[in-house]
Design an enzyme around this catalytic site. Structure first.
Site, short mmCIF file in Angstrom:
data_model
loop_
_atom_site.label_atom_id
_atom_site.label_comp_id
_atom_site.label_asym_id
_atom_site.label_seq_id
_atom_site.Cartn_x
_atom_site.Cartn_y
_atom_site.Cartn_z
N ASP A 1 0.82 -1.20 0.00
CA ASP A 1 0.00 0.00 0.00
C ASP A 1 0.87 1.26 0.00
OD1 ASP A 1 -2.87 0.91 0.44
OD2 ASP A 1 -1.93 1.91 2.14
N GLU B 1 14.37 -15.29 0.99
CA GLU B 1 14.67 -16.33 1.98
C GLU B 1 13.74 -17.53 1.80
OE1 GLU B 1 14.10 -14.41 5.76
OE2 GLU B 1 15.80 -13.05 5.45
C1 GLC Z 1 -4.21 3.00 -0.64
C2 GLC Z 1 -5.42 2.10 -0.51
C3 GLC Z 1 -6.57 2.92 -0.04
C4 GLC Z 1 -6.22 3.54 1.28
C5 GLC Z 1 -4.92 4.32 1.23
C6 GLC Z 1 -4.39 4.63 2.59
O1 GLC Z 1 -4.37 3.92 -1.65
O2 GLC Z 1 -5.68 1.43 -1.71
O3 GLC Z 1 -7.74 2.18 0.06
O4 GLC Z 1 -7.25 4.39 1.67
O5 GLC Z 1 -3.92 3.60 0.58
O6 GLC Z 1 -3.92 3.48 3.21
#
Ligand code: GLC
Ligand code: CA
Length: 568
Positions: free
Chosen positions: A214, A264
């Protein structure tokens, strides 16, 4: 439900299984509810493994399932190494891994390294600790401006709207690029780095095959004592690796460490970056084999249903993957965007290619703007086009049912911070927010929450979900579910080397055709008028053919067909 397949073919055993996998994204709280409390859970997922198998996907990407107060749908994580008790236990997680692996499906989990939630043990410790302490140094704390520090250290806006700095009781301020409940980590802190390596091993040891990373472009930050203003930040170049907040070059040092952890394991764990960067070259760095290995390309989420746009996007991204050695990724829908059936039912916006979905949520989701049937027809054609492309296809739960975005959610039931942190006047591109694509799936025509569970659904489902339910589509020729099943089955059979050749003879105007190795031809008619169907064995079509005056079958508008032809 007919269950003819019992396990997937051995594709899943190779080390590079991820390169051309069809990956199905599960947003766990909205997939299936096993205990009837209105929230999807791991039991629900386990109970639907036969459905996933029959669908024919090769891997599941599971959005966050960690303990969370759901300030941002689970992307506000309280504990990176546990399961939210509201949706399951670690034992159930292991059971889920075993159930998926048992039928040959891989599992990718979401990892959220840019921030924790404000309930994370470290953030609570930071609040209890004094200014300048080690606990505060794991996050980004600053003194405020103004005589008594009563003003934020900078005038920055969070991605969800509203201020990006929040004051704590002793007067200091912390940075949150997203919601207030999502304090950003300081990745210069060695404990932050160490802790994430531990988290990667924790899940890898439990059998997780890969990670979806993310906000991968946000971790490395360089904030000196004097912070730039919002306007200054905006004016700074974003494509040379020196921006204070986004896509800095040294973020790749972090991923090199992660790669060592992935390697790993046998097979090596994989990763795919969510990196919103300025240029394809910048994106390529995340996809490097010495880094995360793969990166999302969201270009198709931002494209009109248009032969030229699609062709350019495919050409550019295949060229990029040739440079990195990674495989390409394709996405039409995910938990952050307006579903593609809806986007393609909206009129293109002059001078704003691909922005019809964004404009529509901003306008409050007016129902009369959507040509629903046309949108779905185009979405089916687009998906069939996507599934013929080399590389990985990332599918989002519910698109296999042809679901549209749900606009009719009363304000008070909305959950997305992008909605709550703004007013109609200050609303950014998120407008109504992202709840409309996160409504719990309809499994049956009737019953409590259309078979999602026995106790209602945490976001209200519209009446029209009945006709898009699994029950309504299962075994029904021509349904979107059967189209996905058939296309995914054929894809496994036809999939070969990661090459694509445009068929110039058949392409032109609104028509785009390409071949893959083995004589696999995909042809899409992006226009309105039918065109000739090429010779060859017709394998699957996203809509019924129409007859020419002499009775020969034609490829209608907004339709894709796959054919098998003698190798050229
Ligand atoms: C990314 C995710 C989204 C989230 C953001 C903050 O863009 O896809 O859903 O709100 O990160 O974590
Ligand atoms: Ca539940």
């Amino acid at each position: 439900m007919t269950e003819s397949v019992t396990t997937l073919a051995p594709l899943a055993e190779t080390t590079d299984w991820w390169r051309q996998a069809a990956v199905y994204q599960i947003y766990p709280r909205s997939f299936a509810d096993g205990n009837g409390d209105g929230i999807g859970d791991l039991r629900g997922i386990i109970s639907r493994v036969p459905y996933l198998l029959q669908l024919g996907i090769e891997a599941v990407w599971l959005s966050p399932f960690y303990p969370s107060a759901l300030a941002d749908g689970g992307y506000d994580v309280d504990d990176f190494r546990d399961v939210d008790p509201k949706i399951g236990t670690l034992e159930q997680f292991d059971e889920m891994v075993a159930a998926l692996h048992g039928v040959g499906i891989k599992l990718i989990v979401d990892i959220v390294p840019n921030h924790s939630s404000d309930r994370h043990a470290w953030f609570r410790e930071a609040l209890e600790s004094p200014k300048g302490s080690n606990a505060r140094a794991r996050y980004i704390f600053r003194d405020g401006k103004g005589e008594r520090g009563e003003l934020p250290p900078a005038d920055w806006t969070s991605i969800f709207g509203g201020p990006a700095w929040t004051q704590v009781p002793d007067g200091q301020w912390y940075l949150h690029s997203f919601a207030t409940e999502q304090p950003d980590f300081d990745w210069k802190h060695p404990e932050v780095r160490e802790d994430f390596l531990r988290t990667l091993r924790f899940w890898s040891d439990r059998g997780v095959d890969g990670f979806r990373v993310d906000v991968a472009h946000g971790l490395a930050k360089d904030l000196g004592d004097v912070l730039p203003s919002k306007a200054e930040l905006k004016a700074m170049p974003k494509a040379d690796g020196t921006h204070p907040l986004w896509d800095r070059d040294e973020v790749h040092e972090i991923y090199a460490e992660w790669r060592a952890v992935f390697d790993e394991y046998t097979p090596a764990r994989t990763a795919v970056a969510e990196a919103w960067v300025e240029t394809p070259e910048r994106r390529a760095k995340y996809a490097s084999p010495t880094g995360l290995g793969q990166a999302f390309n969201f270009d198709l989420m931002d494209a009109d249903f248009d032969a030229t746009h699609f062709r350019d996007i495919v050409t550019d991204n295949l060229a990029q993957s040739a440079v990195t050695g990674s495989s390409t990724t394709w996405v039409f829908s995910n938990h952050d965007g307006v579903r593609h059936a809806t986007r393609y039912g909206l009129a293109p916006r002059a001078g704003r290619p691909g922005k019809q979905g964004a404009d529509w949520v901003l306008a409050g989701g007016p129902a009369d703007e959507i040509a629903a049937e046309l949108g779905l027809r185009r979405a089916r054609a687009a998906t069939l086009f996507e599934l013929a492309l080399p590389g990985s296809a990332y599918l989002y739960q519910g698109e296999e049912l042809g679901l549209h975005e749900v606009a009719e959610i009363p304000d008070e039931r909305r959950q997305d911070p992008a909605f709550w942190r703004t007013t109609p006047e200050t609303r950014g591109h998120d407008g109504l927010g992202r709840d409309g694509c996160r409504v719990p799936l309809p499994w049956t025509r009737t019953g409590s929450s259309f078979g999602f569970g026995t106790g209602g659904a945490h976001l209200p489902q519209p009446a029209w979900f009945a006709d898009s339910s699994v029950e309504a589509e299962d075994g029904v020729a021509g349904s979107t579910l059967e189209l996905y099943r058939e296309a995914l089955r054929l894809r496994r059979e036809l999939q070969g080397a990661e090459t694509l050749t445009w068929n110039e003879e058949l392409s032109g105007g609104d028509v785009l055709a390409f071949t893959r190795p083995g004589g696999w031809l995909s042809i899409t008619n992006f226009g309105d008028e039918p065109v000739a169907l090429p010779d060859g064995e017709l394998l699957v079509m996203s809509a019924d053919p129409v007859d020419d005056t002499d009775g020969t079958a034609l490829l209608p508008g907004a339709t894709t067909a796959w054919l098998r032809r003698g190798e050229a």
